[in-house]
Each structure stands twice: as structure tokens, then as C-alpha cells.
Design a protein around this motif. Sequence first.
Motif, mmCIF file in Angstrom:
data_model
loop_
_atom_site.group_PDB
_atom_site.id
_atom_site.type_symbol
_atom_site.label_atom_id
_atom_site.label_comp_id
_atom_site.label_asym_id
_atom_site.label_seq_id
_atom_site.Cartn_x
_atom_site.Cartn_y
_atom_site.Cartn_z
ATOM 1 N N TRP A 281 -10.324 9.083 -11.664
ATOM 2 C CA TRP A 281 -9.488 8.974 -10.464
ATOM 3 C C TRP A 281 -8.318 9.944 -10.524
ATOM 4 N N ARG A 282 -7.670 10.011 -11.669
ATOM 5 C CA ARG A 282 -6.522 10.912 -11.803
ATOM 6 C C ARG A 282 -6.938 12.376 -11.658
ATOM 7 N N LEU A 283 -8.078 12.721 -12.245
ATOM 8 C CA LEU A 283 -8.558 14.089 -12.150
ATOM 9 C C LEU A 283 -8.919 14.430 -10.698
ATOM 10 N N ALA A 284 -9.625 13.525 -10.031
ATOM 11 C CA ALA A 284 -9.996 13.767 -8.630
ATOM 12 C C ALA A 284 -8.759 13.883 -7.746
ATOM 13 N N LEU A 285 -7.810 12.980 -7.927
ATOM 14 C CA LEU A 285 -6.584 13.016 -7.133
ATOM 15 C C LEU A 285 -5.780 14.279 -7.438
ATOM 16 N N GLY A 286 -5.731 14.654 -8.700
ATOM 17 C CA GLY A 286 -5.010 15.863 -9.086
ATOM 18 C C GLY A 286 -5.613 17.118 -8.481
ATOM 19 N N VAL A 287 -6.925 17.227 -8.542
ATOM 20 C CA VAL A 287 -7.591 18.402 -7.971
ATOM 21 C C VAL A 287 -7.392 18.438 -6.457
ATOM 22 N N LEU A 288 -7.505 17.278 -5.802
ATOM 23 C CA LEU A 288 -7.285 17.214 -4.358
ATOM 24 C C LEU A 288 -5.854 17.637 -4.008
ATOM 25 N N ASP A 289 -4.883 17.141 -4.749
ATOM 26 C CA ASP A 289 -3.482 17.514 -4.505
ATOM 27 C C ASP A 289 -3.254 19.015 -4.732
ATOM 28 N N ILE A 290 -3.874 19.570 -5.756
ATOM 29 C CA ILE A 290 -3.725 21.006 -6.024
ATOM 30 C C ILE A 290 -4.319 21.826 -4.877
ATOM 31 N N VAL A 291 -5.497 21.429 -4.406
ATOM 32 C CA VAL A 291 -6.139 22.159 -3.311
ATOM 33 C C VAL A 291 -5.308 22.062 -2.030
ATOM 34 N N LEU A 292 -4.879 20.845 -1.672
ATOM 35 C CA LEU A 292 -4.069 20.679 -0.461
ATOM 36 C C LEU A 292 -2.725 21.392 -0.586
ATOM 37 N N GLY A 293 -2.088 21.252 -1.731
ATOM 38 C CA GLY A 293 -0.806 21.910 -1.945
ATOM 39 C C GLY A 293 -0.925 23.421 -1.862
ATOM 40 N N GLY A 294 -1.941 23.971 -2.508
ATOM 41 C CA GLY A 294 -2.160 25.416 -2.439
ATOM 42 C C GLY A 294 -2.451 25.876 -1.026
ATOM 43 N N TYR A 295 -3.235 25.092 -0.311
ATOM 44 C CA TYR A 295 -3.545 25.429 1.084
ATOM 45 C C TYR A 295 -2.271 25.476 1.922
ATOM 46 N N LEU A 296 -1.420 24.461 1.774
ATOM 47 C CA LEU A 296 -0.181 24.418 2.555
ATOM 48 C C LEU A 296 0.777 25.533 2.155
ATOM 49 N N LEU A 297 0.835 25.862 0.868
ATOM 50 C CA LEU A 297 1.762 26.902 0.407
ATOM 51 C C LEU A 297 1.344 28.297 0.866
ATOM 52 N N PHE A 298 0.056 28.550 0.885
ATOM 53 C CA PHE A 298 -0.399 29.906 1.156
ATOM 54 C C PHE A 298 -0.964 30.093 2.555
ATOM 55 N N ALA A 299 -0.897 29.059 3.370
ATOM 56 C CA ALA A 299 -1.359 29.173 4.759
ATOM 57 C C ALA A 299 -0.314 29.921 5.578
ATOM 58 N N GLY A 300 -0.749 30.515 6.643
ATOM 59 C CA GLY A 300 0.181 31.194 7.544
ATOM 60 C C GLY A 300 0.981 30.190 8.353
ATOM 61 N N PRO A 301 1.993 30.667 9.083
ATOM 62 C CA PRO A 301 2.848 29.769 9.858
ATOM 63 C C PRO A 301 2.083 28.946 10.900
ATOM 64 N N ALA A 302 1.146 29.552 11.585
ATOM 65 C CA ALA A 302 0.397 28.813 12.610
ATOM 66 C C ALA A 302 -0.430 27.699 11.974
ATOM 67 N N THR A 303 -1.068 28.012 10.873
ATOM 68 C CA THR A 303 -1.870 27.001 10.173
ATOM 69 C C THR A 303 -0.973 25.882 9.653
ATOM 70 N N SER A 304 0.210 26.244 9.193
ATOM 71 C CA SER A 304 1.148 25.228 8.706
ATOM 72 C C SER A 304 1.547 24.271 9.823
ATOM 73 N N LEU A 305 1.815 24.797 11.014
ATOM 74 C CA LEU A 305 2.180 23.938 12.138
ATOM 75 C C LEU A 305 1.029 23.034 12.553
ATOM 76 N N VAL A 306 -0.188 23.565 12.509
ATOM 77 C CA VAL A 306 -1.355 22.749 12.851
ATOM 78 C C VAL A 306 -1.518 21.632 11.829
ATOM 79 N N MET A 307 -1.318 21.947 10.547
ATOM 80 C CA MET A 307 -1.425 20.925 9.502
ATOM 81 C C MET A 307 -0.354 19.856 9.688
ATOM 82 N N LEU A 308 0.865 20.270 9.995
ATOM 83 C CA LEU A 308 1.944 19.315 10.234
ATOM 84 C C LEU A 308 1.592 18.420 11.427
ATOM 85 N N ALA A 309 1.106 19.009 12.506
ATOM 86 C CA ALA A 309 0.729 18.230 13.685
ATOM 87 C C ALA A 309 -0.400 17.258 13.358
ATOM 88 N N THR A 310 -1.331 17.695 12.532
ATOM 89 C CA THR A 310 -2.442 16.818 12.142
ATOM 90 C C THR A 310 -1.936 15.626 11.341
#
Length: 193
Positions: A131-160
Motif C-alpha cells: 500500500w505504501r509503495l503504491a501510494l508513494g508511486v501514485l503521489d510521485i506521478v501526480l506530483g511530477g505531473y502537477l510540477l511540470f505541467a504547463g499553466p493551462a494544464t495546471s488550471l484544468v487540474m485545479l478545476a478538476t
Amino acid sequence: MASNTAWDQRSEARSGSAWGWILAYAILVILIGFVALANPIATGLTTGVLLGVFLIGYGVLAIVSGVSSFSNRGRWTEVLLGVLGVVTGGIILFNPFAGAISLVWALGFWLLVSGIFQVASAIRGAYDRGWRLALGVLDIVLGGYLLFAGPATSLVMLATIVGISFIFRGVFLAFVAFGLRKLAQPNRANTRT
């Protein structure tokens, strides 16, 4: 005893009529959730404005707390944090989209760091490794996506995130409303006879 019975009847009557207001609130919250999903730009703007207002409010209260403090301990820290809050809130109000995007990036950074700690805990720990490994990998993927996404993608993610949160809250409130209605119905039948 008679006063308790009268109190119970009044509170039952109020809870019997309150379900409709809670249901109306639930519908409003669900509609706001769908609007947030449908219009990410408006959601980003609103989030940025609210963040700016909250920071200014925090800053003013921190300054007042620091100036009116009875002890000298932490006084200047509060004043400096308050000034920082007011300045940051003002900057965000002048550019609310930057505030919303910075909020998304902060969330991404937190998810990334949290994911790294979860993976480390899964590797070193003896319990809940999967569980910890799965949650950790999911958090890393989501965090990386949010950090390296462009501004428009970031706003869409926030709205979602905001939209889904509001929709689930609204559904929960609707269940609460219908539960109150169900609880109040037998009591109404008893008071009519």
C-alpha cells in the motif's frame, strides 16, 4: 419532564423542515462542482482571488497579533509574517491566475515529497509495504505531473480537483438531507395522531 417533551417536539419539527434546506444546499454545491469542471479558467481565477483575500486577512490578523502581543516572544516574527502575507496576497490579487497556478505547484511539490517519503517507508518498513509503495508511486506521478505541467494544464487540474470535491460534498449532503427526511417522517405521523 414536560419541558423536555416540548423541546423534543420543537427539535423534531425543526429537523423535519431542515432537510429541504440541506437538499437545496446540496444541489447548489453540486452545480458549483459542475461549473468548476466546465470552466477551468473561471475556477482558477476564483481560486486565485480567494487565496489572495485569505492571505491578506491572515496578514492583517498576524500584524495586529504581533503589535498587540502582551509578551515580546515571537512579536516580530508575527509582524514580519503578517507583512509577508499582506504583500503576497496583494500580488496574487493583481494576478490571480499566478496565485492559482502557484497553489497547484505547491500541491505538486507536496505530493512529490510525500511520495518519496512513502516509497522510502515502504522499502524500509515491515508493514503495509504494498500500500505504501503504491501510494508513494501514485503521489510521485501526480506530483511530477502537477510540477511540470504547463499553466493551462495546471488550471484544468485545479478545476478538476475543486469540481470533483464539490460534487462529492453535494452528493454527501443530499444523502444527509434524505436521511433527515426519513427520520422526521415517522415522528410527524406520531404527532398527528
